[in-house]
Design a protein around this motif. Sequence first.
Motif, PDB file in Angstrom:
ATOM      1  N   ARG A 239       0.863  -1.179   0.000  1.00 36.51           N
ATOM      2  CA  ARG A 239       0.000   0.000   0.000  1.00 36.51           C
ATOM      3  C   ARG A 239       0.899   1.229   0.000  1.00 36.51           C
ATOM      4  O   ARG A 239       2.085   1.150   0.350  1.00 36.51           O
ATOM      5  CB  ARG A 239      -0.888  -0.014   1.241  1.00 36.51           C
ATOM      6  CG  ARG A 239      -0.144   0.279   2.534  1.00 36.51           C
ATOM      7  CD  ARG A 239      -0.876  -0.136   3.775  1.00 36.51           C
ATOM      8  NE  ARG A 239      -0.791  -1.571   4.007  1.00 36.51           N
ATOM      9  CZ  ARG A 239      -1.372  -2.181   5.034  1.00 36.51           C
ATOM     10  NH1 ARG A 239      -2.079  -1.474   5.908  1.00 36.51           N
ATOM     11  NH2 ARG A 239      -1.272  -3.474   5.192  1.00 36.51           N
ATOM     12  N   SER A 240       0.351   2.386  -0.343  1.00 41.40           N
ATOM     13  CA  SER A 240       1.142   3.614  -0.314  1.00 41.40           C
ATOM     14  C   SER A 240       1.050   4.253   1.062  1.00 41.40           C
ATOM     15  O   SER A 240      -0.028   4.372   1.633  1.00 41.40           O
ATOM     16  CB  SER A 240       0.655   4.610  -1.360  1.00 41.40           C
ATOM     17  OG  SER A 240       1.319   5.846  -1.203  1.00 41.40           O
ATOM     18  N   ASN A 241       2.200   4.660   1.588  1.00 44.07           N
ATOM     19  CA  ASN A 241       2.238   5.401   2.847  1.00 44.07           C
ATOM     20  C   ASN A 241       2.675   6.836   2.625  1.00 44.07           C
ATOM     21  O   ASN A 241       3.012   7.548   3.557  1.00 44.07           O
ATOM     22  CB  ASN A 241       3.194   4.717   3.821  1.00 44.07           C
ATOM     23  CG  ASN A 241       2.683   3.372   4.262  1.00 44.07           C
ATOM     24  OD1 ASN A 241       1.829   3.282   5.122  1.00 44.07           O
ATOM     25  ND2 ASN A 241       3.187   2.317   3.642  1.00 44.07           N
ATOM     26  N   SER A 242       2.669   7.255   1.361  1.00 42.10           N
ATOM     27  CA  SER A 242       3.150   8.589   1.021  1.00 42.10           C
ATOM     28  C   SER A 242       2.066   9.645   1.081  1.00 42.10           C
ATOM     29  O   SER A 242       2.328  10.819   0.861  1.00 42.10           O
ATOM     30  CB  SER A 242       3.771   8.574  -0.378  1.00 42.10           C
ATOM     31  OG  SER A 242       4.852   7.669  -0.415  1.00 42.10           O
ATOM     32  N   ILE A 243       0.814   9.224   1.349  1.00 40.85           N
ATOM     33  CA  ILE A 243      -0.265  10.181   1.526  1.00 40.85           C
ATOM     34  C   ILE A 243       0.007  11.012   2.769  1.00 40.85           C
ATOM     35  O   ILE A 243       0.319  10.479   3.829  1.00 40.85           O
ATOM     36  CB  ILE A 243      -1.613   9.453   1.679  1.00 40.85           C
ATOM     37  CG1 ILE A 243      -1.958   8.691   0.391  1.00 40.85           C
ATOM     38  CG2 ILE A 243      -2.724  10.402   2.055  1.00 40.85           C
ATOM     39  CD1 ILE A 243      -2.377   9.554  -0.760  1.00 40.85           C
ATOM     40  N   SER A 244      -0.110  12.343   2.667  1.00 40.00           N
ATOM     41  CA  SER A 244       0.079  13.203   3.832  1.00 40.00           C
ATOM     42  C   SER A 244      -0.924  12.835   4.907  1.00 40.00           C
ATOM     43  O   SER A 244      -2.108  12.666   4.642  1.00 40.00           O
ATOM     44  CB  SER A 244      -0.104  14.670   3.450  1.00 40.00           C
ATOM     45  OG  SER A 244       0.900  15.079   2.564  1.00 40.00           O
ATOM     46  N   ALA A 245      -0.452  12.702   6.128  1.00 42.35           N
ATOM     47  CA  ALA A 245      -1.324  12.281   7.229  1.00 42.35           C
ATOM     48  C   ALA A 245      -1.528  13.412   8.221  1.00 42.35           C
ATOM     49  O   ALA A 245      -0.676  14.269   8.416  1.00 42.35           O
ATOM     50  CB  ALA A 245      -0.722  11.085   7.947  1.00 42.35           C
ATOM     51  N   LEU A 246      -2.693  13.409   8.871  1.00 39.03           N
ATOM     52  CA  LEU A 246      -2.960  14.359   9.937  1.00 39.03           C
ATOM     53  C   LEU A 246      -2.304  13.922  11.236  1.00 39.03           C
ATOM     54  O   LEU A 246      -2.199  14.696  12.171  1.00 39.03           O
ATOM     55  CB  LEU A 246      -4.475  14.502  10.145  1.00 39.03           C
ATOM     56  CG  LEU A 246      -5.258  15.047   8.948  1.00 39.03           C
ATOM     57  CD1 LEU A 246      -6.741  15.134   9.298  1.00 39.03           C
ATOM     58  CD2 LEU A 246      -4.738  16.401   8.531  1.00 39.03           C
ATOM     59  N   ASP A 247      -1.895  12.676  11.311  1.00 36.39           N
ATOM     60  CA  ASP A 247      -1.249  12.142  12.500  1.00 36.39           C
ATOM     61  C   ASP A 247       0.089  12.853  12.704  1.00 36.39           C
ATOM     62  O   ASP A 247       0.993  12.724  11.885  1.00 36.39           O
ATOM     63  CB  ASP A 247      -1.038  10.639  12.326  1.00 36.39           C
ATOM     64  CG  ASP A 247      -0.422   9.992  13.563  1.00 36.39           C
ATOM     65  OD1 ASP A 247      -0.033  10.727  14.485  1.00 36.39           O
ATOM     66  OD2 ASP A 247      -0.331   8.752  13.583  1.00 36.39           O
TER      67      ASP A 247
END
Length: 643
Positions: A239-247
């Motif tokens: 899966r992609s983890n490059s999405i900007s996160a609010l965490d």
Amino acid sequence: MTSVILSNRINERSVVGRDDSIYKAWSFKNNLSSNIIIPPNSQVALQSCKVNIDGTYSLNVNGDMFYQYYGQQLSSTLTQYQSTSATIQAGLQAVIQGITAQANTTELAQLIQNALNLSSHNPNNMGRWDVERKLDSTTGEFQGFTYKLLDQYKGTTNNISTTAISNLTPNQLQLNAPAKNWIYGIVAGKGEFETTEDKPYTAVALLPELPMSLNNGELVVDFSDANSNGVDWVVGLSRSNSISALDPSVNGNRTLSPHYFSLQRGGDWNFEFFCDYAVYRYGTKLYLAHCIVNPAETGGYAGGHPYCSYMKDLPYTDGQGALTTLYDIQTNTTGFSKVKFTIVNEQVNVYLVKPDNSEMPLYEYADVGSRGRTKHQNLKPVNQACRCLHPVLYIETTTAQPQSKLKVEKCICAPLGSNSVINGNPLLDKYEAGLGDGMYNGWYEYLHRSGLDRTCHALETRDWNNYDPANTNTHDYLGLTNSNKNLEGEPILITKPSELYFNSGNANTSELLGFRNDSVVDTFELGSGMLSAQFIQESISVPQLLNARAIFVRLDNIPTSTINAFKGNKSTILSMLPRVNNQTETGRIGYEPNNLMYIDLQNSQEIRLNSFDISFCYVDETFATNLSGQSVVVLHFKQKGDK
């Protein structure tokens, strides 16, 4: 004195080619075979009118929620905890600039369709939902909606990504784009990943453009150059983890991975990045690994939360493929040069390929019990948290060997379907696995961006992903059905809170979607003939919509003395259609005033007409598009002074 009868069609039945022309129910033209002469100083009145009003719906940002689910149909014997799927919330995105918007039935169908497509998060379904108005074939009255999941994508597109992004840390992604020690490009139609510098920079990339197809998905990577150089390499799916996160914890040099992933737990994985599935060289041996949970793990670092996910080797020497011992990839006596992944819904298969493209199975899925297979001898199923998988490429860099290559020869991905266009902006109406603004992505990526990927953690700690040797609960992985046209599983809508399909507490659209008193819509059926690969379901009740806006009749091609003060200018409006009986009247409505109200045409000379242009509008003079079927208007002309 003359009466003129006008209509857009002969009856309520749909006329092919007319509904999108000059014969719309809310705007139409009638041509005459010869001119009609209107005397000087004439007046016109609306003598009678018949229309079919679909009604409108007041969209509400605090409501209009439903859920969709794709997977095994649940029952008293198969609970959601046993499935690899979860409910996904969908909303109609109702409020525009803080004002509750009105939607007619056509607009409402489009909004529901958009909500289904955006919340699908399945690479073979995204952009393939279609929602149409269901109209009575005789009267043309609105009867609800027809829901279709169009032909699911069956992979044929060889989409070798033209770009690559970091699969290591946000800092590498943001500051080193591309990372300092690697390049990625297209060489003779092949994606080439190449290291260019020595350590300390880690050469690992994710190919983001499209997710792998779950039906006929295939990835082939040539590792011969990196392998001949004697360096470690990894070919994986993630899966992609490059999405900007609010965490806020996902920043700096933290590994791009789920927050519940552990690099230390288990002790098998010797790399500092994340994969869901991986074939890799470490030292001289070839390994196969996947990301699982095992609360009983005692090897390596066993501290921290026992349900952290981690990378674990899967022995491929127990009958899952052709090898009975760990393969020495350094000597590579068989001469393998490529690794091949195939994806069949929840099933991942892995092959080693020779330069002549002959292949040997390294691992093939089998149901528990088949060929003596146990649960712990299978790679984990492709589940909702990782349905959107992307190639991951890694090459070790050393001072002695700073330059090596991996080449992507084939990557069968799933493009968005034809109904994916929502904004008309290609920067938004696209799949997004990186840092852009695309509106489509996987379920994990969607929740990760919102800081809610703990929901994925709950999914990934279910029994099918628990590789504790004491846990023998089995799961038969979904494959293909319907002559391999469709993914096993089915689409399901949840319109009211359901205990069976839990986490659906905000659902409140059973009336709106046309399933009065039904909380779960699990009766989609495959069509026949040309529609044999489409899931289809029709509303079983008529949504209760309102006619909340005043409707006016206009005679557009003759000037009148009417003034629309709301708009502040002259108008061709003849009359308002009063609501009949109550404030929510919809359906077929007839209007015939007791006393005709005549409006001056302001014609000092006679008028010769060869057509009449009629339209229906709201007070702001926009078309009343909530009309459908047949519209009939009778006008009465007379000269001033005539009775």
